[in-house]
Motif scaffolding. Sequence first.
Motif, PDB file in Angstrom:
ATOM      1  N   ARG A  73       0.839  -1.214   0.000  1.00  0.00           N
ATOM      2  CA  ARG A  73       0.000   0.000   0.000  1.00  0.00           C
ATOM      3  C   ARG A  73       0.863   1.249   0.000  1.00  0.00           C
ATOM      4  NH1 ARG A  73      -3.273  -3.125   3.369  1.00  0.00           N
ATOM      5  NH2 ARG A  73      -2.273  -2.293   5.238  1.00  0.00           N
ATOM      6  N   GLN A  74       1.940   1.246   0.793  1.00  0.00           N
ATOM      7  CA  GLN A  74       2.852   2.392   0.833  1.00  0.00           C
ATOM      8  C   GLN A  74       3.535   2.557  -0.523  1.00  0.00           C
ATOM      9  OE1 GLN A  74       6.015   2.018   3.673  1.00  0.00           O
ATOM     10  NE2 GLN A  74       6.577   4.156   3.533  1.00  0.00           N
ATOM     11  N   PHE A  75       3.984   1.473  -1.120  1.00  0.00           N
ATOM     12  CA  PHE A  75       4.634   1.519  -2.434  1.00  0.00           C
ATOM     13  C   PHE A  75       3.680   2.066  -3.490  1.00  0.00           C
ATOM     14  CE2 PHE A  75       5.520  -0.513  -6.517  1.00  0.00           C
ATOM     15  CZ  PHE A  75       6.854  -0.162  -6.710  1.00  0.00           C
ATOM     16  N   ASP A  76       2.434   1.586  -3.491  1.00  0.00           N
ATOM     17  CA  ASP A  76       1.445   2.057  -4.458  1.00  0.00           C
ATOM     18  C   ASP A  76       1.138   3.537  -4.267  1.00  0.00           C
ATOM     19  OD1 ASP A  76       1.321  -0.471  -5.569  1.00  0.00           O
ATOM     20  OD2 ASP A  76      -0.459  -1.058  -4.424  1.00  0.00           O
ATOM     21  N   GLY A  77       1.112   3.986  -3.015  1.00  0.00           N
ATOM     22  CA  GLY A  77       0.866   5.411  -2.742  1.00  0.00           C
ATOM     23  C   GLY A  77       1.997   6.280  -3.265  1.00  0.00           C
ATOM     24  N   ILE A  78       3.228   5.846  -3.068  1.00  0.00           N
ATOM     25  CA  ILE A  78       4.384   6.604  -3.562  1.00  0.00           C
ATOM     26  C   ILE A  78       4.371   6.631  -5.086  1.00  0.00           C
ATOM     27  CG2 ILE A  78       6.907   6.571  -3.740  1.00  0.00           C
ATOM     28  CD1 ILE A  78       6.918   5.449  -0.855  1.00  0.00           C
ATOM     29  N   THR A  79       4.064   5.508  -5.702  1.00  0.00           N
ATOM     30  CA  THR A  79       4.012   5.431  -7.158  1.00  0.00           C
ATOM     31  C   THR A  79       2.907   6.325  -7.713  1.00  0.00           C
ATOM     32  OG1 THR A  79       4.807   3.167  -7.013  1.00  0.00           O
ATOM     33  CG2 THR A  79       3.841   3.825  -9.094  1.00  0.00           C
ATOM     34  N   ALA A  80       1.749   6.319  -7.079  1.00  0.00           N
ATOM     35  CA  ALA A  80       0.631   7.150  -7.533  1.00  0.00           C
ATOM     36  C   ALA A  80       0.971   8.632  -7.376  1.00  0.00           C
ATOM     37  CB  ALA A  80      -0.630   6.804  -6.757  1.00  0.00           C
ATOM     38  N   ASP A  81       1.650   9.005  -6.289  1.00  0.00           N
ATOM     39  CA  ASP A  81       2.049  10.406  -6.100  1.00  0.00           C
ATOM     40  C   ASP A  81       3.023  10.840  -7.182  1.00  0.00           C
ATOM     41  OD1 ASP A  81       0.465  10.669  -3.866  1.00  0.00           O
ATOM     42  OD2 ASP A  81       2.110  10.348  -2.436  1.00  0.00           O
TER      43      ASP A  81
END
Length: 89
Positions: A60-68
Amino acid sequence: MKLLFAAALLICPVAVSAQTSEDANKPSDKPVKEKKTCRSLTATGSFMATRVCNTAAAWRQFDGITADGAQQTRDAYRMTSAGTLNTKR
């Protein structure tokens, strides 16, 4: 004698069940391991995928960073190509 034996049989299961319920409520000494899920990630410019395994929270943290990062790229593109900074004279 038979009455004493019958009473002992009736009391015995009650004592055993009380003992097991106390053991069930004890917290375990070992921490619970989180289940890991794996993904195949391909770096930009490469055709070789790398397998990466993480917990659900880490993904979830990785996906959030990627989306940002993707949102920042889209915002920068809009500002330079859409006309807010690139005004015609």
